[in-house]
Design a protein around this motif. Structure first.
Motif, mmCIF file in Angstrom:
data_model
loop_
_atom_site.group_PDB
_atom_site.id
_atom_site.type_symbol
_atom_site.label_atom_id
_atom_site.label_comp_id
_atom_site.label_asym_id
_atom_site.label_seq_id
_atom_site.Cartn_x
_atom_site.Cartn_y
_atom_site.Cartn_z
ATOM 1 N N GLY A 1 6.851 3.805 -2.887
ATOM 2 C CA GLY A 1 7.087 5.216 -3.168
ATOM 3 C C GLY A 1 7.832 5.432 -4.467
ATOM 4 N N GLU B 1 0.836 -1.195 0.000
ATOM 5 C CA GLU B 1 0.000 0.000 0.000
ATOM 6 C C GLU B 1 0.872 1.248 0.000
ATOM 7 O OE1 GLU B 1 -3.099 -0.222 -0.429
ATOM 8 O OE2 GLU B 1 -3.418 -2.370 -0.038
ATOM 9 N N GLU B 2 0.236 2.366 -0.154
ATOM 10 C CA GLU B 2 0.961 3.628 -0.301
ATOM 11 C C GLU B 2 1.806 3.954 0.923
ATOM 12 O OE1 GLU B 2 0.018 8.242 -1.660
ATOM 13 O OE2 GLU B 2 -1.575 6.728 -1.569
ATOM 14 N N ASP B 3 1.370 3.545 2.094
ATOM 15 C CA ASP B 3 2.106 3.883 3.316
ATOM 16 C C ASP B 3 3.116 2.810 3.720
ATOM 17 O OD1 ASP B 3 0.262 1.971 3.885
ATOM 18 O OD2 ASP B 3 -0.530 2.918 5.697
ATOM 19 N N ASP B 4 3.411 1.862 2.802
ATOM 20 C CA ASP B 4 4.356 0.792 3.122
ATOM 21 C C ASP B 4 5.808 1.165 2.810
ATOM 22 O OD1 ASP B 4 2.485 -0.972 4.109
ATOM 23 O OD2 ASP B 4 2.025 -1.812 2.141
ATOM 24 N N GLY B 5 6.047 2.346 2.274
ATOM 25 C CA GLY B 5 7.426 2.772 1.972
ATOM 26 C C GLY B 5 7.964 2.137 0.716
#
Length: 389
Positions: free
Chosen positions: A133, A125-129
């Motif tokens: 990113g 997901e987007e917040d998994d680094g």
């Protein structure tokens, strides 16, 4: 256009010649560095076209009489096996079809198993680094509408799959942010180039012509050709330092994958970033580091290669080899006058197609008989030329 066992055998022969030509071209360092991968792609296109269009043109293809050996082989293939009601050719055809069905079903079964396993993973997901990113920024830069990333321990190398949506699978390797960027650019480039469709077409060719060992050689060389094509696309956009960093990522991946077991993902991936640390990787590194973007030279290479391959393709359809047989006397004698007959020969007679669909038999410049289309086809099989009126 018409199809026969002889036109099929000629297609197999010429496609095999093209595969051998591909192998020779791919092994030439100077050819790849100077001209890119266009010559290799041109040979692959001709190989696929010749396999899938095994035809002969009635007004263009010339029938060449084979040697006595060709005739003996044809006799063996078309003569019934003692004690059986089938010929070796019919038996071989059944084995061929059954083999093709087996490989095709196996491919569909493996693909279904692959998709089931793929959907069992949890995507990043987007917040998994990292590497999400890096992928997000690169996707916007390359114009990709979307992507999915999985981290898994069952792949040996960063791999991309998905016919309509890019799905990247990363192994659990200690990649740096720069390595992720290099690997993602490589896999996204594969997807943008639609390399997975090329690989699917060659897989279909392998399933059909499973008995031809040169098809396996084509599949092996195709992977390296697609890798080189992708590498040079990236090298074109980078300076020397950027290309050095890219090669280091390839070398790191080959090192990590060296002692890791293979998996069936490789059958459905567009191509692997790097699984071989030997000569194939050295060839890729050499092509990347020594690449010089010369549009004029590439354009000339495309034109030159296209002309050569077009000439070879036309030549491959210009003749077909058939066994030499003498037709029965009653099939080649035609009445002339009141009960007199003359023997016809394909050396001094030919067929002329009339506007009403019938055919005239021309013997020594004179029309000696009018025959039907079926009878004309019979004489054509005995190597009589057909000329339009």
């Amino acid at each position: 256009m018409s199809f026969s066992i002889y036109s099929f055998l000629m297609a197999v022969l010429w496609s095999s010649v093209f595969v051998l030509l591909l192998c020779l071209c791919r092994r030439s360092r100077n050819l790849i560095v100077c001209l890119g991968v266009w010559p290799l792609l041109g040979v692959i296109v001709c190989t696929l076209a010749r396999c899938f269009f095994p035809l002969e043109m009635l007004s263009f293809t010339h029938v060449v009489m084979g040697s006595e050996l060709v005739t003996r082989v044809d006799d063996f293939l078309t003569s019934p096996v003692p004690g059986l009601a089938v010929t070796p050719l019919q038996f071989g055809g059944v084995v061929w079809i059954l083999g093709s069905v087996f490989f095709f079903v196996r491919f569909l079964w493996s693909y279904g198993k692959f998709r089931k396993l793929l959907y069992s993973f949890a995507p990043l997901e987007e917040d998994d680094g990292s590497p999400y990113g890096e992928a997000q920024a690169l996707a916007e830069q390359m114009g990709l509408p979307g992507f999915t990333i999985y981290m898994t321990g069952i792949v040996r190398s960063p791999t991309v799959t998905g016919f309509f949506h890019p799905i990247v699978l990363f192994p659990l390797y200690p990649y740096s942010s720069e390595d992720y960027q290099n690997a993602l650019e490589h896999e996204f480039t594969h997807w943008i180039n639609r390399d997975i469709w090329v690989k699917l077409l060659v897989e279909l060719l392998r399933d059909i012509f499973w008995w031809n060992p040169l098809v396996y050689l084509l599949k092996y060389d195709l992977n390296q050709t697609l890798e080189l094509k992708c590498d040079l696309t990236i090298a074109k956009k980078r300076d020397l330092d950027g290309r050095v960093q890219y090669v280091r990522t390839l070398e790191s991946t080959a090192f990590y994958a060296k002692n890791k077991e293979g998996n069936f993902f490789e059958m459905f991936a567009i191509a692997e970033l790097s699984l071989d640390g030997g000569k194939r990787l050295m060839q890729r590194a050499d092509a990347i580091l020594n690449y010089e973007h010369r549009p004029r030279r590439i354009a000339l290479a495309m034109v030159f290669t296209s002309l050569i391959m077009a000439a070879l393709m036309i030549f491959s359809y210009s003749f077909v080899i058939q066994p030499c047989y003498e037709p029965p006397r009653e099939e080649i004698e035609e009445p002339i006058g009141d009960g007199f007959y003359t023997g016809l020969s394909n050396k001094d007679s030919y067929l002329q197609k009339n506007e009403d669909g019938s055919y005239s038999v021309i013997h020594e410049g004179n029309v000696v008989a009018l025959i039907s289309e079926d009878y004309a086809q019979l004489l054509y099989e005995y190597n009589y030329k057909i000329i339009d009126n």
